[in-house]
Design an enzyme around this catalytic site. Structure first.
Site, PDB file in Angstrom:
ATOM      1  N   ASN A   1       1.001  -1.322  -0.018  1.00  0.00           N
ATOM      2  CA  ASN A   1       0.030  -0.009   0.030  1.00  0.00           C
ATOM      3  C   ASN A   1       1.167   1.308   0.120  1.00  0.00           C
ATOM      4  OD1 ASN A   1      -1.498   2.515   0.871  1.00  0.00           O
ATOM      5  ND2 ASN A   1      -3.079   0.885   1.495  1.00  0.00           N
TER       6      ASN A   1
ATOM      7  N   ASN B   1       0.242   4.568  -0.096  1.00  0.00           N
ATOM      8  CA  ASN B   1      -0.370   5.649   0.371  1.00  0.00           C
ATOM      9  C   ASN B   1       0.257   6.864  -0.439  1.00  0.00           C
ATOM     10  OD1 ASN B   1      -1.759   7.415   2.436  1.00  0.00           O
ATOM     11  ND2 ASN B   1       0.279   7.848   3.304  1.00  0.00           N
TER      12      ASN B   1
ATOM     13  N   GLU C   1      -3.710   2.011  -2.777  1.00  0.00           N
ATOM     14  CA  GLU C   1      -3.917   3.536  -2.422  1.00  0.00           C
ATOM     15  C   GLU C   1      -2.919   4.345  -3.393  1.00  0.00           C
ATOM     16  OE1 GLU C   1      -5.349   5.245   0.984  1.00  0.00           O
ATOM     17  OE2 GLU C   1      -4.314   3.725   2.190  1.00  0.00           O
TER      18      GLU C   1
ATOM     19  N   TYR D   1      -7.655  -3.898  -2.656  1.00  0.00           N
ATOM     20  CA  TYR D   1      -7.715  -2.732  -1.460  1.00  0.00           C
ATOM     21  C   TYR D   1      -9.063  -2.892  -0.744  1.00  0.00           C
ATOM     22  CZ  TYR D   1      -7.490   1.571   0.850  1.00  0.00           C
ATOM     23  OH  TYR D   1      -7.463   2.624   1.908  1.00  0.00           O
TER      24      TYR D   1
ATOM     25  N   ASP E   1      -4.099  -4.947   0.603  1.00  0.00           N
ATOM     26  CA  ASP E   1      -4.140  -4.348   2.178  1.00  0.00           C
ATOM     27  C   ASP E   1      -5.691  -4.754   2.351  1.00  0.00           C
ATOM     28  OD1 ASP E   1      -4.910  -3.009   4.199  1.00  0.00           O
ATOM     29  OD2 ASP E   1      -4.575  -1.063   3.554  1.00  0.00           O
TER      30      ASP E   1
ATOM     31  N   ASN F   1      -6.984  -4.682   5.360  1.00  0.00           N
ATOM     32  CA  ASN F   1      -7.576  -4.024   6.382  1.00  0.00           C
ATOM     33  C   ASN F   1      -8.308  -4.889   7.790  1.00  0.00           C
ATOM     34  OD1 ASN F   1      -6.969  -1.104   6.380  1.00  0.00           O
ATOM     35  ND2 ASN F   1      -8.078  -0.879   4.441  1.00  0.00           N
TER      36      ASN F   1
ATOM     37  N   ASP G   1       3.008   4.132   5.072  1.00  0.00           N
ATOM     38  CA  ASP G   1       2.882   3.754   6.292  1.00  0.00           C
ATOM     39  C   ASP G   1       2.633   2.226   6.214  1.00  0.00           C
ATOM     40  OD1 ASP G   1       0.439   4.161   4.628  1.00  0.00           O
ATOM     41  OD2 ASP G   1      -0.911   4.739   6.381  1.00  0.00           O
ATOM     42  N   HIS G   2       2.803   1.479   5.127  1.00  0.00           N
ATOM     43  CA  HIS G   2       2.825   0.272   4.860  1.00  0.00           C
ATOM     44  C   HIS G   2       4.525  -0.321   4.603  1.00  0.00           C
ATOM     45  CE1 HIS G   2      -1.517  -0.710   4.839  1.00  0.00           C
ATOM     46  NE2 HIS G   2      -1.471   0.594   4.674  1.00  0.00           N
TER      47      HIS G   2
END
Length: 267
Positions: A13, A15, A41, A115, A155, A157, A252-253
């Site tokens: 991911n 971001n 993302e 995602y 991802d 989640n 952030d991943h």
DNA sequence: CGTAATACG
């Protein structure tokens, strides 16, 4: 006895694909050269990337499934070998307009960049996540039964078990580790038959793929394992290495790479 | 706190 080639697949991911590029992600990609790269993302429309060679590396075919909303969601897939076929979306307008599913077919193997909606921004988005998860499970079951092999990267989640996040006790009422979400993953494994490929070969604790930007989450390794390679059972015996790359931070991943004993069929 | 646009994760 088949001594197959090794197929290396990375998921991340980003971001924001443009932000990740500024942080050197495409340099890492060029060094690492996975056969397939699945990213989520992207937070960009194809038109915002066209003409910039950075986003179209030499030796790769690139495919995008953008969200309708600018700067939001979106998945992409890069492949060294040209797929026989690429399918964008699931045919469900509510989800497809958020750019969350892109499938590349290579012979009898499909690789998907996926995602899952996040529910962290409020009840409305958690409802959206649940509303999607229900038919998705049936769809994933049908994929498992269709006679093709699938590697669904991305991802998801959802962290599955206490071992998959640092502060599991305090997160039992938070999106991403809700009992209903964890039970859904149980059903993905037990009913649909999918396999968490990373967990198959790595049983260690603190193998996280996401850390909040807030506070000192990264420094303290306060992470969650919410990115997965979900594979059909036929690939179980073909999983070789698994690595989460944390030497650099592109988003952030962290990039999650697995190697499979599989040779892509020539188109 | 961060990306990318004024929302969303």
């Amino acid at each position: 006895m088949s001594a197959g080639m090794s197929l290396k697949i990375t998921t991340l991911n980003l971001n924001g694909i443009r932000a990740a590029a500024r942080k050197g992600f495409f340099d890492w990609f060029a060094r690492e050269r996975p056969d397939v790269l699945c990213v989520q993302e992207t937070k960009a429309q194809r038109a915002q990337l066209d003409g910039n060679a950075l986003f179209f590396p030499e030796g790769y075919h690139a495919f995008f499934h953008d969200a309708e909303q600018r700067g939001y969601s979106g998945v992409a897939l890069y492949a060294r070998q040209e797929p026989d076929e690429v399918r964008t979306g699931l045919g469900w307008p509510e989800i497809d307009r958020e750019g969350r599913w892109l499938e590349a077919r290579f012979g009898k193997l499909s690789v998907v960049s996926f995602y899952m909606p996040s529910g962290t921004s409020g009840a409305q988005r958690q409802d959206f996540k649940y509303t999607f998860m229900e038919p998705l499970l049936d769809h994933l079951k049908s994929l498992c039964e269709a006679g093709r092999e699938y590697i669904i990267c991305g991802d998801w989640n959802i962290a599955h078990k206490p071992i998959d996040l640092k502060n599991w006790r305090s997160n039992q009422k938070n999106s991403g580790f809700l009992p209903e979400e964890r039970a859904w993953l149980d059903r993905l494994f037990d009913e649909a038959g999918f396999v968490d490929a990373f967990r198959l070969v790595n049983l260690e604790a603190e193998q996280y793929t996401w850390w909040s930007f807030r506070g000192q989450a990264w420094d303290n390794n306060t992470g969650w394992r919410i990115d997965y390679h979900m594979i059909t059972p036929g690939l179980r015996e073909r999983v070789r290495g698994a690595e989460i790359y944390t030497a650099e931070r592109f988003s952030d991943h962290a990039p999650l790479t697995l190697a499979y004993d599989w040779e892509l069929q020539a188109g």
